[in-house]
Design a protein around this motif. Structure first.
Motif, PDB file in Angstrom:
ATOM      1  N   LEU A 152       0.731  -1.225  -0.103  1.00  0.00           N
ATOM      2  CA  LEU A 152       0.083  -0.262  -0.034  1.00  0.00           C
ATOM      3  C   LEU A 152       0.920   1.246   0.187  1.00  0.00           C
ATOM      4  N   ALA A 153       2.176   1.405   0.445  1.00  0.00           N
ATOM      5  CA  ALA A 153       3.223   2.383   0.622  1.00  0.00           C
ATOM      6  C   ALA A 153       3.326   2.619  -0.808  1.00  0.00           C
ATOM      7  N   ALA A 154       3.727   1.278  -1.626  1.00  0.00           N
ATOM      8  CA  ALA A 154       4.060   1.565  -3.055  1.00  0.00           C
ATOM      9  C   ALA A 154       2.985   2.217  -3.779  1.00  0.00           C
ATOM     10  N   ARG A 155       1.868   1.919  -3.396  1.00  0.00           N
ATOM     11  CA  ARG A 155       0.574   2.476  -4.457  1.00  0.00           C
ATOM     12  C   ARG A 155       0.249   3.723  -4.006  1.00  0.00           C
ATOM     13  N   ARG A 156       0.525   4.157  -2.576  1.00  0.00           N
ATOM     14  CA  ARG A 156       0.361   5.667  -2.249  1.00  0.00           C
ATOM     15  C   ARG A 156       1.341   6.633  -2.894  1.00  0.00           C
ATOM     16  N   ARG A 157       2.791   5.867  -3.024  1.00  0.00           N
ATOM     17  CA  ARG A 157       3.619   6.870  -3.693  1.00  0.00           C
ATOM     18  C   ARG A 157       3.067   7.177  -5.199  1.00  0.00           C
ATOM     19  N   GLU A 158       2.681   6.063  -5.955  1.00  0.00           N
ATOM     20  CA  GLU A 158       2.158   6.281  -7.505  1.00  0.00           C
ATOM     21  C   GLU A 158       0.951   6.997  -7.322  1.00  0.00           C
ATOM     22  N   ALA A 159       0.267   6.953  -6.392  1.00  0.00           N
ATOM     23  CA  ALA A 159      -1.199   7.794  -6.570  1.00  0.00           C
ATOM     24  C   ALA A 159      -0.758   9.220  -6.071  1.00  0.00           C
ATOM     25  N   ALA A 160       0.205   9.375  -5.241  1.00  0.00           N
ATOM     26  CA  ALA A 160       0.597  10.768  -4.902  1.00  0.00           C
ATOM     27  C   ALA A 160       1.365  11.612  -6.064  1.00  0.00           C
ATOM     28  N   ALA A 161       2.159  10.618  -6.910  1.00  0.00           N
ATOM     29  CA  ALA A 161       2.724  11.252  -8.032  1.00  0.00           C
ATOM     30  C   ALA A 161       1.590  11.557  -9.291  1.00  0.00           C
ATOM     31  N   ILE A 190      -5.988   5.088  -0.536  1.00  0.00           N
ATOM     32  CA  ILE A 190      -4.943   4.212  -0.303  1.00  0.00           C
ATOM     33  C   ILE A 190      -4.512   4.565   1.169  1.00  0.00           C
ATOM     34  N   ASP A 191      -4.575   5.682   1.764  1.00  0.00           N
ATOM     35  CA  ASP A 191      -4.485   6.265   2.920  1.00  0.00           C
ATOM     36  C   ASP A 191      -5.139   5.417   4.066  1.00  0.00           C
ATOM     37  N   ALA A 192      -6.510   5.336   3.633  1.00  0.00           N
ATOM     38  CA  ALA A 192      -7.485   4.308   4.442  1.00  0.00           C
ATOM     39  C   ALA A 192      -7.092   2.952   4.467  1.00  0.00           C
ATOM     40  N   VAL A 195      -4.133   2.654   7.023  1.00  0.00           N
ATOM     41  CA  VAL A 195      -4.805   2.561   8.095  1.00  0.00           C
ATOM     42  C   VAL A 195      -5.180   1.238   8.996  1.00  0.00           C
ATOM     43  N   ARG A 196      -5.751   0.731   8.121  1.00  0.00           N
ATOM     44  CA  ARG A 196      -6.498  -0.539   8.217  1.00  0.00           C
ATOM     45  C   ARG A 196      -5.170  -1.671   8.240  1.00  0.00           C
ATOM     46  N   ALA A 197      -4.286  -1.562   7.419  1.00  0.00           N
ATOM     47  CA  ALA A 197      -3.174  -2.352   7.363  1.00  0.00           C
ATOM     48  C   ALA A 197      -2.218  -2.366   8.771  1.00  0.00           C
TER      49      ALA A 197
END
Length: 341
Positions: A152-161, A190-192, A195-197
């Motif tokens: 999820l951290a990798a996905r968030r970096r991509e979504a943030a870009a 992805i942030d939510a 939190v769950r993870a």
């Protein structure tokens, strides 16, 4: 006949002799009458002299006694007198029957009856295959939770870009509003999930800790130092913290007694309990060693009476404990009149 007549004549009483006056008694010479008076006087003089000597001797003795200094006799200490005598038994203030906190089959028993053990010594081991598998499962779940966080951290970096790119285009007027909104929504989603993870990681960590605790309970250890007085279970038997399974399930493995906590419990009648108080001295006699008395003192009078027996329970401690003392020995207590100092 002539002889008889002659004897009768001899027996005849002479009347003439009866009529003659009796002769006067012979006078006693004067010298013979004076002799007893002189002897008596001499004897009295001797007695008077002896009496005077005896009186003088007594007077001398009285003067010597009066002159002698007085003798002071120190009081001799006497041993305390027993006021109350009661019978009881030696008991251990600290003893425990060791049981398993979980249900399982005993693999090994590491102690024997009569063995002295220290606190933390392994007493028995229970089959831990299932508990070890739970530990492995919990550890794997925790690793999976951490891997999900990484994903999820990798996905968030991509979504943030992506969101940054649409925001830049939107600032220049080249992006549609829908695209900008979608990029922002992806980042929030992805942030939510993160939190769950992270919560799942915490759950996995707690599960792993619980599984490890369960595994550790498969090893039974001594809670304190003492002597194993009874062994109740053997390898292969099922042990459980609750009674179940009829006579095929054990609830205890062994009993441990702390020999340093031995004391005597006696029952004292209500009529005599007023003479007992904490700190009072006591002489302890054991039936096993009648020639080896022990000194002790009253630890406490348990403040509740036995209605059926009309007695109070009294705890008596030993001043010194040695290896001869063992639980359940018969004992007699002689409570002393005075308290110990």
């Amino acid at each position: 006949m002539a002889d008889v007549a002659d004897k009768l004549r001899r027996l005849r009483i002479d009347s003439a002799a009866m009529r003659r006056p009796a002769a006067a008694p012979e006078p006693v010479p004067a010298t013979r009458r004076r002799v007893p008076g002189a002897a008596v006087a001499a004897a009295m003089m001797v007695l008077a002299a002896a009496g005077a000597g005896f009186a003088a001797g007594r007077a001398g003795e009285r003067s010597q006694v009066a002159a002698a200094p007085p003798v002071v006799v120190a009081p001799t200490p006497t041993a305390p007198v027993a006021s109350v005598v009661a019978a009881g038994h030696v008991v251990a203030r600290r003893q425990a029957t060791i049981a398993a906190p979980v249900t399982g089959r005993i693999d090994h028993v590491e102690v024997e009856e009569g063995q002295r053990i220290a606190a933390g010594t392994v007493i028995a081991r229970i089959d831990d295959a299932a508990a070890a598998a739970q530990v492995d499962d919990a550890a794997a779940s925790l690793r999976a939770a951490h891997a999900e966080i990484d994903r999820l951290a990798a996905r968030r970096r991509e979504a943030a870009a992506t969101q940054l790119r649409f925001d830049t285009l939107d600032a220049r007027g080249f992006a549609r509003g829908a695209d900008v909104a979608r990029a922002a929504a992806d980042v929030a989603a992805i942030d939510a999930e993160l939190v769950r993870a992270r919560a799942l990681v915490d759950v996995g960590a707690a599960g792993l800790a619980g599984a490890r605790v369960t595994l550790s309970r498969m090893v039974i250890r001594a809670p304190f130092s003492g002597v194993v007085t009874r062994l109740s279970a053997q390898p292969g038997e099922i042990i459980s913290p609750v009674s179940g399974g009829g006579g095929f399930t054990r609830t205890g493995i062994c009993t441990i007694v702390d020999m340093d906590s031995l004391e005597v419990e006696v029952d004292v009648s209500e009529a005599q309990i007023a003479a007992i108080r904490p700190g009072q001295g006591a002489a302890i006699s054991l039936d096993a060693y009648p020639d080896r008395p022990y000194a002790g003192r009253v630890l406490a009078v348990v403040p509740i009476a036995d209605r059926a027996r009309a007695t109070f329970r009294v705890r008596v401690g030993f001043d010194r404990i040695d290896a001869r003392l063992m639980p359940e020995m018969a004992a007699r207590i002689a409570f002393q009149d005075g308290a110990r100092t």
